[in-house]
Design a protein around this motif. Structure first.
Motif, mmCIF file in Angstrom:
data_model
loop_
_atom_site.group_PDB
_atom_site.id
_atom_site.type_symbol
_atom_site.label_atom_id
_atom_site.label_comp_id
_atom_site.label_asym_id
_atom_site.label_seq_id
_atom_site.Cartn_x
_atom_site.Cartn_y
_atom_site.Cartn_z
ATOM 1 N N LEU A 1 0.844 -1.191 0.000
ATOM 2 C CA LEU A 1 0.000 0.000 0.000
ATOM 3 C C LEU A 1 0.880 1.242 0.000
ATOM 4 C CD1 LEU A 1 -2.638 -1.031 2.695
ATOM 5 C CD2 LEU A 1 -2.903 -1.116 0.215
ATOM 6 N N ALA A 2 0.542 2.204 -0.822
ATOM 7 C CA ALA A 2 1.208 3.507 -0.796
ATOM 8 C C ALA A 2 0.422 4.422 0.130
ATOM 9 C CB ALA A 2 1.274 4.109 -2.196
ATOM 10 N N ILE A 3 1.133 5.222 0.916
ATOM 11 C CA ILE A 3 0.499 6.192 1.803
ATOM 12 C C ILE A 3 0.596 7.558 1.137
ATOM 13 C CG2 ILE A 3 0.492 7.235 4.095
ATOM 14 C CD1 ILE A 3 2.073 4.760 5.057
ATOM 15 N N LEU A 4 -0.539 8.150 0.803
ATOM 16 C CA LEU A 4 -0.579 9.486 0.206
ATOM 17 C C LEU A 4 -1.048 10.459 1.275
ATOM 18 C CD1 LEU A 4 -2.302 8.623 -3.208
ATOM 19 C CD2 LEU A 4 0.082 8.345 -2.534
ATOM 20 N N ARG A 5 -0.230 11.461 1.536
ATOM 21 C CA ARG A 5 -0.540 12.427 2.600
ATOM 22 C C ARG A 5 -0.653 13.812 1.966
ATOM 23 N NH1 ARG A 5 3.041 10.900 7.264
ATOM 24 N NH2 ARG A 5 1.473 9.235 7.367
ATOM 25 N N SER A 6 -1.854 14.379 2.020
ATOM 26 C CA SER A 6 -2.113 15.659 1.357
ATOM 27 C C SER A 6 -1.245 16.780 1.923
ATOM 28 C CB SER A 6 -3.594 16.032 1.520
ATOM 29 O OG SER A 6 -3.826 17.334 1.011
ATOM 30 N N LYS A 7 -0.769 17.658 1.018
ATOM 31 C CA LYS A 7 -0.009 18.834 1.437
ATOM 32 C C LYS A 7 -0.918 20.027 1.736
ATOM 33 C CE LYS A 7 4.245 17.630 -1.028
ATOM 34 N NZ LYS A 7 5.229 18.039 -2.072
ATOM 35 N N GLY A 8 -2.228 19.821 1.621
ATOM 36 C CA GLY A 8 -3.158 20.869 2.003
ATOM 37 C C GLY A 8 -3.754 21.661 0.863
ATOM 38 N N VAL A 9 -3.353 21.354 -0.374
ATOM 39 C CA VAL A 9 -3.937 22.050 -1.530
ATOM 40 C C VAL A 9 -5.417 21.713 -1.647
ATOM 41 C CG1 VAL A 9 -3.828 22.378 -4.030
ATOM 42 C CG2 VAL A 9 -1.721 22.027 -2.712
ATOM 43 N N SER B 1 -8.549 18.926 0.180
ATOM 44 C CA SER B 1 -8.832 18.041 1.306
ATOM 45 C C SER B 1 -8.525 16.600 0.904
ATOM 46 C CB SER B 1 -10.297 18.165 1.725
ATOM 47 O OG SER B 1 -11.143 17.636 0.717
ATOM 48 N N SER B 2 -8.198 15.782 1.875
ATOM 49 C CA SER B 2 -7.958 14.363 1.606
ATOM 50 C C SER B 2 -9.213 13.690 1.071
ATOM 51 C CB SER B 2 -7.493 13.666 2.886
ATOM 52 O OG SER B 2 -6.258 14.178 3.312
ATOM 53 N N GLU B 3 -10.378 14.156 1.535
ATOM 54 C CA GLU B 3 -11.647 13.589 1.075
ATOM 55 C C GLU B 3 -11.809 13.770 -0.435
ATOM 56 O OE1 GLU B 3 -12.346 14.789 5.415
ATOM 57 O OE2 GLU B 3 -11.273 15.580 3.670
ATOM 58 N N LEU B 4 -11.538 14.977 -0.914
ATOM 59 C CA LEU B 4 -11.682 15.249 -2.345
ATOM 60 C C LEU B 4 -10.660 14.460 -3.145
ATOM 61 C CD1 LEU B 4 -12.921 16.761 -4.713
ATOM 62 C CD2 LEU B 4 -11.388 18.681 -4.224
ATOM 63 N N LEU B 5 -9.429 14.403 -2.657
ATOM 64 C CA LEU B 5 -8.382 13.666 -3.363
ATOM 65 C C LEU B 5 -8.712 12.178 -3.441
ATOM 66 C CD1 LEU B 5 -5.707 14.005 -4.790
ATOM 67 C CD2 LEU B 5 -4.549 13.697 -2.589
ATOM 68 N N ALA B 6 -9.248 11.619 -2.340
ATOM 69 C CA ALA B 6 -9.607 10.198 -2.321
ATOM 70 C C ALA B 6 -10.737 9.908 -3.307
ATOM 71 C CB ALA B 6 -10.012 9.774 -0.918
ATOM 72 N N GLN C 1 3.230 11.747 -12.274
ATOM 73 C CA GLN C 1 2.613 11.870 -13.593
ATOM 74 C C GLN C 1 1.086 11.815 -13.533
ATOM 75 O OE1 GLN C 1 4.885 9.814 -16.848
ATOM 76 N NE2 GLN C 1 5.785 8.693 -15.124
ATOM 77 N N LEU C 2 0.535 11.726 -12.333
ATOM 78 C CA LEU C 2 -0.920 11.728 -12.175
ATOM 79 C C LEU C 2 -1.404 13.169 -12.029
ATOM 80 C CD1 LEU C 2 -1.459 8.783 -9.653
ATOM 81 C CD2 LEU C 2 -1.437 8.705 -12.146
ATOM 82 N N PHE C 3 -2.290 13.587 -12.910
ATOM 83 C CA PHE C 3 -2.806 14.954 -12.875
ATOM 84 C C PHE C 3 -4.091 15.033 -12.054
ATOM 85 C CE2 PHE C 3 -0.162 14.913 -16.657
ATOM 86 C CZ PHE C 3 0.533 16.108 -16.532
ATOM 87 N N VAL C 4 -4.182 16.073 -11.215
ATOM 88 C CA VAL C 4 -5.363 16.313 -10.390
ATOM 89 C C VAL C 4 -5.930 17.684 -10.747
ATOM 90 C CG1 VAL C 4 -6.270 16.514 -8.052
ATOM 91 C CG2 VAL C 4 -4.367 14.956 -8.515
ATOM 92 N N PRO C 5 -7.215 17.774 -11.114
ATOM 93 C CA PRO C 5 -7.800 19.069 -11.466
ATOM 94 C C PRO C 5 -7.753 20.045 -10.291
ATOM 95 C CG PRO C 5 -9.254 17.269 -12.099
ATOM 96 C CD PRO C 5 -8.190 16.679 -11.223
ATOM 97 N N ALA C 6 -7.652 21.320 -10.597
ATOM 98 C CA ALA C 6 -7.651 22.369 -9.562
ATOM 99 C C ALA C 6 -9.100 22.754 -9.272
ATOM 100 C CB ALA C 6 -6.845 23.581 -10.034
ATOM 101 N N PHE C 7 -9.742 21.988 -8.386
ATOM 102 C CA PHE C 7 -11.137 22.250 -8.048
ATOM 103 C C PHE C 7 -11.262 23.537 -7.234
ATOM 104 C CE2 PHE C 7 -10.919 17.594 -8.459
ATOM 105 C CZ PHE C 7 -11.969 17.361 -9.327
ATOM 106 N N HIS C 8 -12.395 24.187 -7.362
ATOM 107 C CA HIS C 8 -12.665 25.382 -6.563
ATOM 108 C C HIS C 8 -12.808 24.999 -5.090
ATOM 109 C CE1 HIS C 8 -13.211 28.128 -9.939
ATOM 110 N NE2 HIS C 8 -13.904 27.179 -10.556
ATOM 111 N N ASN C 9 -12.458 25.923 -4.206
ATOM 112 C CA ASN C 9 -12.508 25.663 -2.766
ATOM 113 C C ASN C 9 -13.912 25.338 -2.268
ATOM 114 O OD1 ASN C 9 -9.769 26.016 -2.478
ATOM 115 N ND2 ASN C 9 -9.933 28.196 -1.970
#
Length: 406
Positions: free
Chosen positions: A79-87, A89-94, A125-133
Motif C-alpha cells: 500500500l502507498a500512503i498518500l498524505r495531502s499537502k493541504g492544496v 482536502s484528503s476527502e476530495l483527493l480520495a 505523472q498523475l494529474f489532479v484538477p484544480a477544483f474550486h474551494n
C-alpha cells in the motif's frame, strides 16, 4: 521486515492489500500487531495518520481507502500512503482517485508482467484538477456525513453481536489457554481422523461444549449447501459475468470482482451459470483461504462465485433467521471451529463435511428477530453511506466534464 509471525487477533491494526475493500479503511478486517512490533524502527515510516490515503500498488492495483480516525494503525508495503499537502482536502483527493478519471490514470502506469505494480515515482505523472474551494467543501461535507452513517452502522452491528453473546451468557467467557490435552486414540484419531495436536486444544472443546449446553443444531441440518465452480483462468476476460473470489468480499460487503468469465463460456454454460447466480437470502461462505467468512446476499445478484465460496440457503426460516445465522457464522463461536478444522493446513481449507458439522447455537425466535432487525438497520445505514460516496464520485466526474475547475 518480516512481520507475519507477529500477527494476532487483537492489538494495533496492520492493513494489507486485501483489506482495501471500503472507502473508509476502518471498515476493513485486518490482522493486528502488538505495541512493541508497531514501534519498531522499520515500521515507523508506515505509521498512519488521520486523513492519509491508502492506495494499493501491488497485485490488485488502484483501490483507494481513506484513514478517517486518529487510532493507531500501520500498513504493508503493498500500500502507498498518500498524505495531502493541504492544496485539497484528503476527502476530495480520495474521491478523485476513486473516480474514472483517477483510475484511468493509475491503470496507465501499471508495470510488470507476472507481478503487476505501480511505482511511487509514477505518482508525479498523475494529474489532479484544480477544483474550486467551495466545491472541495461540498465534497468534504458529503464524506463526513457518509462516515457518520458508516459509524452508526458499525454501532448497530456491534449491538447485534453483543445481544447474541449476552443471550448465550458468554459475555465473560474466557476459553482455556492450556496447550495440552490428553486423548486416547479411540477419542482422537479413530473418531476424528485427525492426529495434529492443535486440533485438540482445550479451548476448542470448551467453546463447542458451551454451545452444546444450550439449544443448538449442526449447520448441515439448518442449511442446504451448494458448491460453485472453478472454471480456470483461461476463461477470464475483460467482458462477461463478474467472478467473485474470496478476496473480493468480507462479512460486511463485496467489492467489484477483479475477474470476469468470458461471454462465450457463459453462453456455452448458460443453465449452469444461471443456477449459480446468488439469489436473495443466500449466504456466501468461504471455505478456502480466509475460511469462515459469511455474507448474506440481500437481492438477486448477477455474478458467479469461485469454488472456494459455498452457497448456503436456510431450510426453515421459522427456525433460523438468515440474518441471525450469518452473524453467528461470523462470530467467534464459529470462527474458532473454523480455526480448529482448517488450522492443520499450510493453505487453509475447510472441508464441506467439517462445515456441515459446525455447531450453531439456536436462540429464541424473538431474540433472533431483534438481532436481525439490528443487522438489517446496520446494512441500510451502510447502504446510505455508500450511496453518498457514489454521489460524491459522480459530482467530481461531472465537475471535470463541465469544466468547473480553476
Amino acid at each position: 521486515m518480516s512481520i507475519s509471525d507477529k500477527f494476532s487477533e487483537t492489538g494495533i491494526p496492520y492493513y494489507r492489500g486485501q483489506d482495501i475493500h471500503s472507502f473508509f479503511i476502518e471498515n476493513a478486517h485486518p490482522v493486528y500487531i502488538d505495541e512493541k512490533t508497531f514501534n519498531q524502527p522499520a515500521l515507523k515510516r508506515s505509521h498512519l495518520q488521520k486523513d492519509d490515503l491508502l492506495l494499493s500498488i501491488v497485485g490488485t492495483i488502484g483501490k483507494v481507502s481513506l484513514v478517517y480516525s486518529k487510532n493507531k494503525s500501520t500498513c504493508s508495503c503493498k500500500l502507498a500512503i498518500l498524505r495531502s499537502k493541504g492544496v485539497f482536502s484528503s476527502e476530495l483527493l480520495a474521491i478523485f482517485l476513486s473516480s474514472k478519471y483517477g483510475q484511468n490514470q493509475i491503470l496507465k502506469f501499471i508495470r510488470g508482467a507476472v507481478q503487476m505494480g505501480l511505482i511511487l515515482e509514477d505518482m508525479n505523472q498523475l494529474f489532479v484538477p484544480a477544483f474550486h474551494n467551495d466545491f472541495d467543501k461540498i465534497i468534504k461535507d458529503k464524506i463526513k456525513l457518509a462516515y457518520s452513517k458508516h459509524e452508526q452502522s458499525q454501532t448497530l452491528y456491534r449491538q447485534a453481536e453483543e445481544l447474541l453473546i449476552e443471550t448465550l451468557k458468554l459475555k465473560d467467557f474466557q476459553p482455556s489457554q492450556e496447550g495440552i490435552n490428553i486423548k486416547s486414540l479411540k477419542n482422537s484419531l479413530f473418531t476424528t481422523g485427525r492426529l495434529d495436536a492443535e486440533y485438540y486444544q482445550p479451548k476448542y472443546e470448551e467453546i463447542i461444549n458451551t454451545i452444546k449446553s444450550q439449544n443448538h443444531d449442526t449447520l448441515g441440518n439448518l442449511v442446504n449447501i451448494k458448491k460453485s465452480i472453478e472454471p480456470g483462468s483461461d476463461v477470464y476476460s475483460d467482458e462477461g459475468i463478474p467472478f467473485l473470489r474470496v478476496s473480493d468480499f468480507n462479512k460486511m460487503s463485496f467489492s467489484e470482482a477483479e475477474k470476469k468469465l468470458s461471454l462465450s463460456f457463459c453462453k456455452e454454460n448458460k443453465s449452469l451459470i444461471d443456477n449459480l447466480k446468488p439469489r436473495k437470502n443466500t449466504i456466501l461462505f468461504s471455505k478456502d483461504g480466509s475460511v469462515g467468512t459469511a455474507f448474506l446476499v440481500r437481492k438477486d445478484e448477477n455474478f458467479i462465485t469461485s469454488g472456494a465460496i459455498l452457497h448456503l440457503s436456510v431450510k426453515d426460516t421459522n427456525c433460523v433467521n438468515p440474518d441471525y445465522l450469518t452473524l453467528v457464522l461470523n462470530s467467534e463461536l464459529v470462527q474458532k471451529q473454523a480455526e480448529r478444522d482448517a488450522g492443520g493446513s499450510i493453505i487453509l481449507h475447510w472441508r464441506k463435511e467439517e462445515i456441515e458439522n459446525v455447531v450453531v447455537p439456536i436462540v429464541s425466535k424473538e431474540i433472533q428477530e431483534q438481532i436481525a432487525a439490528l443487522v438489517s438497520e446496520s446494512f441500510a445505514l451502510r447502504g446510505e453511506s455508500e450511496k453518498l460516496l457514489e454521489e460524491a464520485k459522480g459530482m467530481v466526474e461531472r465537475e471535470i466534464e463541465k469544466g468547473g475547475v480553476v
